[in-house]
Design a protein around this motif. Structure first.
Motif, PDB file in Angstrom:
ATOM      1  N   TYR A  69     -30.277  17.740 -20.856  1.00 16.19           N
ATOM      2  CA  TYR A  69     -29.356  16.613 -20.798  1.00 16.19           C
ATOM      3  C   TYR A  69     -29.917  15.414 -21.542  1.00 16.19           C
ATOM      4  N   SER A  70     -29.078  14.783 -22.326  1.00 16.89           N
ATOM      5  CA  SER A  70     -29.406  13.531 -22.986  1.00 16.89           C
ATOM      6  C   SER A  70     -28.866  12.420 -22.092  1.00 16.89           C
ATOM      7  N   LEU A  71     -29.738  11.555 -21.575  1.00 21.21           N
ATOM      8  CA  LEU A  71     -29.332  10.543 -20.597  1.00 21.21           C
ATOM      9  C   LEU A  71     -28.995   9.219 -21.267  1.00 21.21           C
ATOM     10  N   PHE A  72     -27.988   8.549 -20.721  1.00 24.94           N
ATOM     11  CA  PHE A  72     -27.668   7.194 -21.150  1.00 24.94           C
ATOM     12  C   PHE A  72     -27.143   6.415 -19.958  1.00 24.94           C
ATOM     13  N   ARG A  73     -27.314   5.105 -20.017  1.00 18.37           N
ATOM     14  CA  ARG A  73     -26.954   4.240 -18.895  1.00 18.37           C
ATOM     15  C   ARG A  73     -25.646   3.518 -19.180  1.00 18.37           C
ATOM     16  N   ALA A  74     -24.798   3.453 -18.155  1.00 15.29           N
ATOM     17  CA  ALA A  74     -23.584   2.651 -18.191  1.00 15.29           C
ATOM     18  C   ALA A  74     -23.478   1.963 -16.832  1.00 15.29           C
ATOM     19  N   LYS A  75     -23.637   0.668 -16.842  1.00 14.35           N
ATOM     20  CA  LYS A  75     -23.696  -0.130 -15.609  1.00 14.35           C
ATOM     21  C   LYS A  75     -24.833   0.383 -14.726  1.00 14.35           C
ATOM     22  N   ASP A  76     -24.520   0.790 -13.494  1.00 13.99           N
ATOM     23  CA  ASP A  76     -25.542   1.250 -12.557  1.00 13.99           C
ATOM     24  C   ASP A  76     -25.566   2.767 -12.412  1.00 13.99           C
ATOM     25  N   ILE A  77     -25.164   3.481 -13.454  1.00 16.65           N
ATOM     26  CA  ILE A  77     -25.138   4.944 -13.397  1.00 16.65           C
ATOM     27  C   ILE A  77     -25.804   5.505 -14.651  1.00 16.65           C
ATOM     28  N   LEU A  78     -26.629   6.519 -14.455  1.00 19.45           N
ATOM     29  CA  LEU A  78     -27.192   7.270 -15.582  1.00 19.45           C
ATOM     30  C   LEU A  78     -26.319   8.502 -15.775  1.00 19.45           C
ATOM     31  N   PHE A  79     -25.726   8.614 -16.943  1.00 17.55           N
ATOM     32  CA  PHE A  79     -24.907   9.761 -17.295  1.00 17.55           C
ATOM     33  C   PHE A  79     -25.731  10.703 -18.158  1.00 17.55           C
ATOM     34  N   GLY A  80     -25.293  11.938 -18.239  1.00 19.30           N
ATOM     35  CA  GLY A  80     -25.957  12.899 -19.104  1.00 19.30           C
ATOM     36  C   GLY A  80     -24.957  13.755 -19.834  1.00 19.30           C
ATOM     37  N   ARG A  81     -25.326  14.118 -21.059  1.00 15.67           N
ATOM     38  CA  ARG A  81     -24.564  15.074 -21.863  1.00 15.67           C
ATOM     39  C   ARG A  81     -25.530  16.169 -22.260  1.00 15.67           C
ATOM     40  N   ASP A 132     -36.832  13.194 -15.476  1.00 16.95           N
ATOM     41  CA  ASP A 132     -37.599  14.045 -16.397  1.00 16.95           C
ATOM     42  C   ASP A 132     -37.086  15.483 -16.360  1.00 16.95           C
ATOM     43  N   GLN A 133     -36.767  15.985 -15.162  1.00 19.43           N
ATOM     44  CA  GLN A 133     -36.259  17.352 -15.030  1.00 19.43           C
ATOM     45  C   GLN A 133     -34.869  17.478 -15.645  1.00 19.43           C
ATOM     46  N   ALA A 134     -34.056  16.431 -15.529  1.00 21.71           N
ATOM     47  CA  ALA A 134     -32.715  16.461 -16.131  1.00 21.71           C
ATOM     48  C   ALA A 134     -32.833  16.552 -17.655  1.00 21.71           C
ATOM     49  N   GLU A 135     -33.744  15.778 -18.235  1.00 21.62           N
ATOM     50  CA  GLU A 135     -33.935  15.830 -19.681  1.00 21.62           C
ATOM     51  C   GLU A 135     -34.507  17.186 -20.113  1.00 21.62           C
TER      52      GLU A 135
END
Length: 100
Positions: free
Chosen positions: A33-45, A26-29
């Protein structure tokens, strides 16, 4: 459990900037940051750059079903608790000019 943890399927282990700033998802968003999942990692842009080709995704959280590491105790126990209480009372007395 906090209100955001209900119904979640994975533990989020912070990486990189999320670890340095002690963020949850929640704090990252909230930090843009816009979060998205790839495999077992949440990435952010960064939210404003999400559609640009030059925007780099950074790994923010590792997702795990379970871990074997015990959590660090966040609340003092035993003698450490008594020392923390005594310190708090002394600080209160110093700032308020004593107990009324």
């Amino acid at each position: 459990m906090g209100p955001g943890s209900l119904g979640r399927k994975s533990l989020t282990i912070p990486l990189g900037i999320a670890r340095e700033k002690r963020w949850d998802t929640d704090q990252a968003e909230a930090s843009g940051y816009s979060l998205f999942r790839a495999k077992d990692i949440l990435f952010g842009r960064k939210a404003g750059k999400a559609k640009k080709a030059s925007a780099k995704a950074v790994p923010l959280f590792l997702l795990r079903k379970s871990v074997f590491q015990k959590p660090d105790p966040w609340f003092p126990e035993g003698e450490a608790l008594q020392r923390a209480i005594d310190k708090g009372v002394r600080l209160y007395q110093q700032r308020s000019g004593g107990i009324p």
